[in-house]
Motif scaffolding. Sequence first.
Motif, mmCIF file in Angstrom:
data_model
loop_
_atom_site.group_PDB
_atom_site.id
_atom_site.type_symbol
_atom_site.label_atom_id
_atom_site.label_comp_id
_atom_site.label_asym_id
_atom_site.label_seq_id
_atom_site.Cartn_x
_atom_site.Cartn_y
_atom_site.Cartn_z
ATOM 1 N N CYS A 6 -27.572 22.471 30.210
ATOM 2 C CA CYS A 6 -27.112 23.658 29.501
ATOM 3 C C CYS A 6 -25.697 23.394 28.990
ATOM 4 N N PHE A 49 -30.065 30.025 34.057
ATOM 5 C CA PHE A 49 -28.960 30.404 34.935
ATOM 6 C C PHE A 49 -27.946 31.300 34.225
ATOM 7 N N CYS A 50 -27.565 30.916 33.013
ATOM 8 C CA CYS A 50 -26.516 31.690 32.346
ATOM 9 C C CYS A 50 -26.989 32.297 31.034
ATOM 10 N N CYS A 83 -30.959 28.874 28.824
ATOM 11 C CA CYS A 83 -30.664 28.536 30.218
ATOM 12 C C CYS A 83 -31.117 29.654 31.152
ATOM 13 N N CYS A 125 -23.181 26.312 31.348
ATOM 14 C CA CYS A 125 -23.003 26.220 32.807
ATOM 15 C C CYS A 125 -23.329 24.833 33.324
HETATM 16 ZN ZN LIG Z 1 -26.490 27.686 31.612
#
Ligand SMILES: [Zn+2]
Length: 1116
Positions: free
Chosen positions: A447, A471-472, A469, A450
């Motif tokens: 990514c 996650f983020c 992503c 992050c």
């Molecule tokens: Zn990310």
Amino acid sequence: MSVNQQAHTGPPYGQPQPGYQGYQQPAYGGQSLPGVPQAQYGAYNGPMPGYQQPVPPQGSLRAPPTSGAPPPASGASHPSGPLAYSQFEHGDVQNGIPASAAPVQRPPASQPFLPGSAPTPVIQQYGAPPASVQQLRNHMAGMTIGSTAASAPPPAGLGYASVPPVSGSFSATGSGLYTPYSASQGPPLTSVSQGLPLAQPPLPAQTISTQRPPTQVPGFTPPPPSTGVGPSSYPPTTGAPRPPAMPGPPLPGQTVAAPPSSQPNHVSSPPPPSTMAGLHPGPPMSGLHGPPPPTHPPQPGYPMQQNGSFGQMRGPQPNYGGAYPGAPNYGSPPGPPPPPKRLDPDSIPSPIQVIEDDRNNRGSEPFVTGVRGQVPPLVTTNFLVKDQGNASPRYIRCTSYNIPCTSDMAKQSQVPLAAVIKPLATLPPEETLPYLVDHGESGPVRCNRCKAYMCPFMQFIEGGRRFQCCFCSCVTEVPPHYFQHLDHTGKRVDFYDRPELSLGSYEFLATVDYCKNNKFPSPPAFIFMIDVSYNAVKSGLVRLICEELKSLLDYLPREGNMEESAIRVGFVTYNKVLHFYNVKSSLAQPQMMVVSDVADMFVPLLDGFLVNVNESRTVIASLLDQIPEMFADTRETETVFAPVIQAGLEALKAAECAGKLFIFHTSLPIAEAPGKLKNRDDRKLINTDKEKTLFQPQTSFYNNLAKDCVAQGCCVDLFLFPNQYLDVATLGVVPYQTGGSIYKYAYFQLETDQYRFLNDLRRDVQKEVGFDAVMRVRTSTGIRATDFFGAFYMSNTTDVEMAGLDCDKTITVEFKHDDKLSEDSGALLQCALLYTSCAGQRRLRIHNLSLNCCTQLADLYRNCETDTLINYLAKFAYRGVLSSPVKTVRDALINQCAQILACYRKNCASPSSAGQLILPECMKLLPVYLNCVLKSDVLQPGPEVTTDDRAYIRQLVTSMDVAETNVFFYPRLLPLTKADVDSDSLPAAIRNSEERLSKGDIYLLENGLNIFVWVGVSVQQGLIQNLFGVSSFSQISNALSTLPVLENPFSKKVRSIVDMLQGQRSRYMKLIVVKQEDKLEMLFKHFLVEDKSLTGGASYVDFLCHMHKEIRQLLS
Ligand SMILES: [Zn+2]
């Protein structure tokens, strides 16, 4: 062998990488080392480019998918076309959840846009009723702990062992004990056994009780004030009076009522029921283990008081007495007052039963990781794992697999959110090791924001040109070389060809960007540093080590198919001064160089110090022959220590490589030198505010040294052979902070201890280990890793640095909320470990895990894992003793657990009398295990436990995995005389209490560090002859450190059990033979953790009462 961009050209990772399996062949992957240059690198001067980039604040860039509405990526989706499954070994089709894996808790987020596209039958809809074993298990509700009525144990005080272990008492389904009872009552046994409230509509769970034998825990109930209504007045109605329906799905839970006030074992006066004042751990326990009232049959079941229905007699009760001739007049108030009762240990949750049930229910099928938030089998269950998108529980275990959406909820529950991570865990041979992915010079796809690594949860959008992503939420362009088309379900067509898209765990070959100073690393080195002071020589230790190294050096870790290890070796001996050895292959004889200026350590030779074993074989052999002779007549008793580490560190620096120091050390380093120590042991500090100083290093010198070692990738393994205090708390600082290990052999004697030491040394030298490691745990927005426990060093708040990380080390990570989580998307963890392999290859090992998120506390409590919780709590407490008085730490632990259980009671359990202790099903062992932590040597030492022992244990536990903490705190106790000599199986374990032992039997107790063989005074002479080769009990030597090798089935069986247990543990356990009524028995009894301990630790029964009191105070 490695996977690269040509994903479809062949079976890229269809074969397990040879040599990847454990420490016998500790090397990794079956590749040679393409392009690992021999260029060496200098000191580590900061974060690696491309790795330690700080995570920007969360939130801003949550761009939604912009086009094409791609399906959210998921760990294990279903095949959508004729994919090349054969690329997975064993025909291990990566096909979503196999039918055998009943769990279908699949969150909507993982499948929402794929109706019809996935041929598998397991798509879980929103709000679908529970339909799987897993769910059923979760729905097993309201375990109600029934009456106190004590089951009469066999009359002989120690005669328990011939009775089937407790298991019978709890497994309501098959239990012969209870069957007649239930049969005589209205409700069907199954419903009873489920612990479901009476008015609850039957749940699917009830139909599959064989798969999940319900745990039914009879309880104890505090009497209503001043009436003689003890538990005996309540019919233990197996299931008859069930609580009314609860709103919503039933919740797991158990009721444990308080003991009757008249119990003889709980102090004098009947405690007021509201406070249960007499139930502190403190009170004398004299009556507790006495013969119980002879009257009552074992009664699992549901006390009337459940749901507040005190005194409300339902139909079945009047018949109760009739069903049990001899039982007191249950339910008939006019009868004579019931005899005083003890709280029956069989009526409270049994670890043995829980372990047994899980084994029976979950040991037969593989654990398939395709489902988000799935609770794995217990660590005590043997099971296979199939990676279908989430990391195996061998790598990561969590305290809960369903975490609260909000911080408020998390705080309310007080359940710590933590993961116990073992990044290089050894897998059983049947399981596939992580595949190594090579993206060439471009390195792993990550990514943009992050820096999370490509994983199964990334969502490809815009026809595969970009990915979002997980996650983020940042959207990143797919690099051209990585582009692949999406199929009609939105999944990349190379999904199953790429481990990083379809598996939970895999490795990337790191590029030079991930190396210190942008140089590929050199292979690591091992340096053996041997104390040759008087004690070490006299005990025979020096000779033993030298003899062993001659052969052991041929077993250094190797990479996959490499013919020889790339690891170079060096040798140092020392007392007050250091001796370096030149073992260059061209020399006829080794050369010694003495450095007596220990104040400013340097390495007197570069060339010839670190050598290849094969090239210098004869010189090394000659050296190892000569060392014991050279120092045979030494009178030197003083040693240095810090300069030894400094010497090793300097040698590695000079060689520009990482490595490990194996230091064999015998005494407190009092010789004049940096890091010199004094004896500051003071047992008078125990239980004072200054007790914490015993755990703290006496100088900060070693902390600074550790920091230097970590920067160089210099890991220190320390083997200690003390005859007196040598300050483990201080000597252990460097091993601890460099990711190393400490082994301690107090009063080392060649005859009895050499085998154990040599086994430890062999394993330690050979085991899989990574060097120069940095671990970061990324999480989806909403939570983040906030705290870390383990053997490592941290120079910032996110990166765990380890000079070395071996296959046995775990890092426990705690998470906290920094935003809200959503039920739809769940929560993700990605653990990335950057390390150097034993051949000098730089790699990234990635583990991904997806968890569910909940808005109902009940979901949290249904998906907890108590063993992991205890691992976290023990590490948290053991760290706490460094800064707080031990009592404060203990009280905080008790308080937190009381809050956890009170929150459950308040928010999740059905309304019921305050007099009942109701435990969540998944946490019903929390009290017993917590008590074991509280009684442990670190938090409550007995007089025989030394300060060094405590410091040693404290450090050991901090690196333990969940299986190790489990058996360490609640040892395994096996009746050897019940072993079937014709089978491979172990005898069924029994609970850790003296009253379970029979004087006619022989038992084995193991806790990961020790194995005790306890022999009863009345054991048949034939058994003694067969096991010990002597003719009577009195002739058994308690100096035995191994069992004699005798040619008879019983001896063979017992020795094979011992060997099997030794093979399961990361350290070779010390074997101690204990004869009943012998002096050593005190030591053994210390491990009977359900009993009151000699040091004041509460019995399980007492502690449960105490917890109950704490919970009631919180609720009132
Ligand atoms: Zn990310």
